[in-house]
Design a protein around this motif. Structure first.
Motif, short mmCIF file in Angstrom:
data_model
loop_
_atom_site.label_atom_id
_atom_site.label_comp_id
_atom_site.label_asym_id
_atom_site.label_seq_id
_atom_site.Cartn_x
_atom_site.Cartn_y
_atom_site.Cartn_z
N GLU A 32 0.83 -1.21 0.00
CA GLU A 32 0.00 0.00 0.00
C GLU A 32 0.87 1.26 0.00
O GLU A 32 2.08 1.20 0.24
CB GLU A 32 -0.92 0.01 1.22
CG GLU A 32 -0.18 0.05 2.56
CD GLU A 32 -1.00 0.69 3.68
OE1 GLU A 32 -1.38 1.87 3.56
OE2 GLU A 32 -1.24 0.01 4.69
N ALA A 34 -0.76 4.36 1.41
CA ALA A 34 -1.30 5.29 2.42
C ALA A 34 -0.30 5.40 3.57
O ALA A 34 -0.20 6.43 4.23
CB ALA A 34 -2.66 4.83 2.93
N GLY A 39 0.93 7.91 6.73
CA GLY A 39 1.27 7.09 7.89
C GLY A 39 2.60 7.42 8.55
O GLY A 39 2.70 7.48 9.76
N LYS A 93 -5.91 10.45 0.40
CA LYS A 93 -5.93 9.08 0.91
C LYS A 93 -7.01 8.33 0.14
O LYS A 93 -8.15 8.77 0.09
CB LYS A 93 -6.24 9.15 2.41
CG LYS A 93 -6.38 7.83 3.12
CD LYS A 93 -6.50 8.07 4.64
CE LYS A 93 -7.27 6.98 5.32
NZ LYS A 93 -7.45 7.22 6.77
N THR A 112 -5.11 2.96 0.70
CA THR A 112 -5.25 2.27 1.99
C THR A 112 -5.30 0.75 1.74
O THR A 112 -5.23 0.30 0.59
CB THR A 112 -6.57 2.65 2.68
OG1 THR A 112 -7.64 2.16 1.86
CG2 THR A 112 -6.72 4.15 2.84
N VAL A 113 -5.49 -0.01 2.80
CA VAL A 113 -5.66 -1.45 2.65
C VAL A 113 -6.83 -1.73 1.71
O VAL A 113 -6.71 -2.50 0.76
CB VAL A 113 -5.90 -2.11 4.04
CG1 VAL A 113 -6.30 -3.57 3.87
CG2 VAL A 113 -4.65 -1.98 4.91
N GLY A 132 -0.92 -2.49 9.71
CA GLY A 132 -2.12 -2.91 10.44
C GLY A 132 -3.34 -2.53 9.63
O GLY A 132 -3.34 -1.52 8.93
N HIS A 137 -13.59 1.85 15.40
CA HIS A 137 -12.96 2.83 16.28
C HIS A 137 -13.53 2.78 17.69
O HIS A 137 -14.68 2.41 17.89
CB HIS A 137 -13.08 4.24 15.68
CG HIS A 137 -12.07 4.46 14.59
ND1 HIS A 137 -10.90 5.16 14.77
CD2 HIS A 137 -12.05 4.00 13.32
CE1 HIS A 137 -10.21 5.14 13.65
NE2 HIS A 137 -10.88 4.45 12.75
N SER A 145 -13.77 1.20 9.56
CA SER A 145 -12.96 1.39 8.36
C SER A 145 -13.53 0.61 7.18
O SER A 145 -14.01 -0.52 7.34
CB SER A 145 -11.53 0.91 8.64
OG SER A 145 -10.79 0.91 7.43
N ASP A 147 -11.86 -0.80 5.25
CA ASP A 147 -11.01 -2.00 5.13
C ASP A 147 -11.83 -3.25 5.42
O ASP A 147 -11.65 -4.28 4.76
CB ASP A 147 -9.84 -1.95 6.12
CG ASP A 147 -8.77 -0.92 5.74
OD1 ASP A 147 -8.89 -0.32 4.66
OD2 ASP A 147 -7.82 -0.75 6.53
N LYS A 164 -4.48 -1.67 14.52
CA LYS A 164 -3.90 -0.68 15.41
C LYS A 164 -4.53 -0.67 16.79
O LYS A 164 -5.74 -0.80 16.92
CB LYS A 164 -4.12 0.71 14.81
CG LYS A 164 -3.24 1.00 13.66
CD LYS A 164 -1.80 0.81 14.05
CE LYS A 164 -0.89 1.21 12.94
NZ LYS A 164 -1.14 2.53 12.46
N PHE A 194 -0.50 -4.70 16.92
CA PHE A 194 0.33 -3.82 16.12
C PHE A 194 1.66 -3.51 16.78
O PHE A 194 2.63 -4.22 16.56
CB PHE A 194 -0.44 -2.54 15.76
CG PHE A 194 0.24 -1.77 14.67
CD1 PHE A 194 0.18 -2.19 13.36
CD2 PHE A 194 0.97 -0.63 14.96
CE1 PHE A 194 0.83 -1.49 12.35
CE2 PHE A 194 1.62 0.07 13.96
CZ PHE A 194 1.55 -0.36 12.66
N THR A 268 -7.74 8.33 11.56
CA THR A 268 -6.62 7.39 11.66
C THR A 268 -5.26 8.08 11.54
O THR A 268 -4.40 7.90 12.41
CB THR A 268 -6.79 6.23 10.64
OG1 THR A 268 -8.01 5.54 10.95
CG2 THR A 268 -5.65 5.25 10.72
N LEU A 272 -2.46 8.11 14.58
CA LEU A 272 -1.15 7.47 14.34
C LEU A 272 -0.02 8.47 14.58
O LEU A 272 1.00 8.16 15.18
CB LEU A 272 -1.07 6.95 12.90
CG LEU A 272 -2.01 5.79 12.55
CD1 LEU A 272 -1.84 5.39 11.10
CD2 LEU A 272 -1.72 4.61 13.46
N1 PSU Z 1 -1.98 1.20 9.73
C1 PSU Z 1 -0.75 1.76 9.76
N2 PSU Z 1 -0.49 2.86 9.03
C2 PSU Z 1 -1.43 3.36 8.21
C3 PSU Z 1 -2.72 2.73 8.15
C4 PSU Z 1 -2.95 1.67 8.94
O1 PSU Z 1 0.13 1.30 10.45
O2 PSU Z 1 -1.14 4.34 7.53
C5 PSU Z 1 -3.69 3.17 7.12
C6 PSU Z 1 -3.95 1.94 6.24
O3 PSU Z 1 -3.75 2.32 4.90
C7 PSU Z 1 -5.39 1.58 6.52
C8 PSU Z 1 -5.97 2.94 6.82
O4 PSU Z 1 -6.01 0.93 5.45
O5 PSU Z 1 -4.95 3.56 7.63
C9 PSU Z 1 -7.28 2.90 7.56
O6 PSU Z 1 -7.84 4.18 7.57
P1 PSU Z 1 -9.40 4.40 7.93
O7 PSU Z 1 -9.51 4.10 9.39
O8 PSU Z 1 -9.69 5.85 7.59
O9 PSU Z 1 -10.16 3.45 7.05
#
Ligand code: PSU
Ligand code: MN
Length: 309
Positions: A32, A34, A39, A93, A112-113, A132, A137, A145, A147, A164, A194, A268, A272
């Motif tokens: 990925e 993102a 990140g 993103k 992202t994932v 991760g 949340h 997510s 994901d 995470k 994580f 997110t 992070l």
């Molecule tokens: N985990 C990490 N670093 C990141 C992310 C997750 O260690 O940058 C990113 C991944 O790309 C994941 C995304 O898919 O955050 C999830 O974001 P959201 O909660 O907005 O779906």
């Protein structure tokens, strides 16, 4: 470079290396971006992206880093592409719903994932390494997510260090169960958190090596099931953070997110970044260590999968 045959009519663009690997049925590992754009800090993000590719090559597989350049989804990025994403101040993103937005406005984006595995599946690549996954949340069970639903409908092996610790891990595991996504511990019976090696929560099953992981994924897909298989790998012992140190930082970051009224896609990255600042170099070291480790396990598993497919 355009690939003629594929799973769809999607307008995907391939690097020459990835296209050759696909044609020759070599093992591939998707990555990925993102994590590069939203990140990790610059220039660590660019170095890390390169180091993950190097590890994958050392293990006999081909890396396929996914991102969006000028609105076009790219499978396989070179150094300059990654550098461009890392330095673009307007970079977005890209989760599953954002490809169209990027295309319409010719934007650059880090996937992202959810975004990455969607593109990988269309390209016919079935192994992916990340840090991760996103999840449910804390104190906001409606914030799930993309994901998770994407994992439910995308048959790719996802190698990660769990979800995470900024997330509600019990709720995330429940949701994974509802979505029928196997959560497989790699040499562990506990779901990793994580930065730290265990959340104390059980996984559905464990495997001891890449060969067993590949066999399990194939068995899942041979049932006609279309979901991902999650391979949860604890961070390497020497890099992992103690659980209590982690929790303290997470609690404070969550409180700040609330105070600053951070919502949507911003949540997110904000959490992070704050956790990383609050724990200093330790969480960054853990993050880099686990990303490289996951890339290695993914490459070895991809090599095993290529033998049995
Ligand atoms: N985990 C990490 N670093 C990141 C992310 C997750 O260690 O940058 C990113 C991944 O790309 C994941 C995304 O898919 O955050 C999830 O974001 P959201 O909660 O907005 O779906
Ligand atoms: Mn969200």
């Amino acid at each position: 470079m355009i690939k003629e045959s594929g799973r769809s009519m999607a307008d995907l663009h391939y690097s020459e290396e990835v296209l050759d690997a696909l044609n020759e049925k070599k093992p591939l590992v998707g990555l990925e971006t993102a994590v590069v754009t939203h990140g990790l800090p610059y220039p660590t993000n660019v170095e890390l992206a390169q180091a993950m590719e190097d590890v994958i090559r050392q293990e006999g597989a081909i890396p396929a880093t996914v991102g969006v350049l000028g609105g076009k989804a790219q499978i396989g990025m070179n150094r300059e592409d990654i550098q461009l994403l890392a330095q673009d101040r307007d970079v977005i993103k890209i989760s599953r719903r954002d490809f169209a937005r990027a295309a319409a406005r010719k934007l650059n984006g880090g996937t992202t994932v959810a975004g990455t595995i969607t593109a990988l599946y269309l390209a016919g690549i079935n192994v992916f390494a990340t840090g991760g996954i996103g999840g449910v949340h804390r104190d906001a069970p409606f914030d799930v997510s993309a994901d998770l639903p994407t994992l439910a409908q995308t048959p790719v092996l996802v190698v990660c260090a769990g979800a995470k610790s900024i997330l509600d891990l019990p709720a995330t595991l429940e949701k994974l169960e509802t979505l029928s996504i196997p959560v497989v511990g790699y040499q562990t019976s506990l779901f990793p958190a994580f930065y730290s090696r265990s959340s104390g929560l059980p996984v559905t099953t464990s495997v001891e090596d890449p060969e067993e992981a590949a066999f399990l994924a194939k068995a899942h897909w041979e049932m006609g099931l279309e979901s991902a298989v999650l391979l949860a790998v604890p961070p390497p012992l020497q890099d992992a953070l103690p659980e209590d140190l982690m929790q303290e930082a997470v609690d404070l970051a969550l409180q700040e997110a609330e105070e600053h009224q951070i919502h949507g896609q911003g949540v997110t990255p904000f959490l992070l970044k704050r956790v990383s600042e609050l724990t200093g170099k330790a969480s960054l070291t853990a993050n880099l260590g686990l990303l490289l480790n996951n890339a290695r396990v993914a490459a070895r598993t991809s090599v095993e999968l290529a033998k049995i497919y």
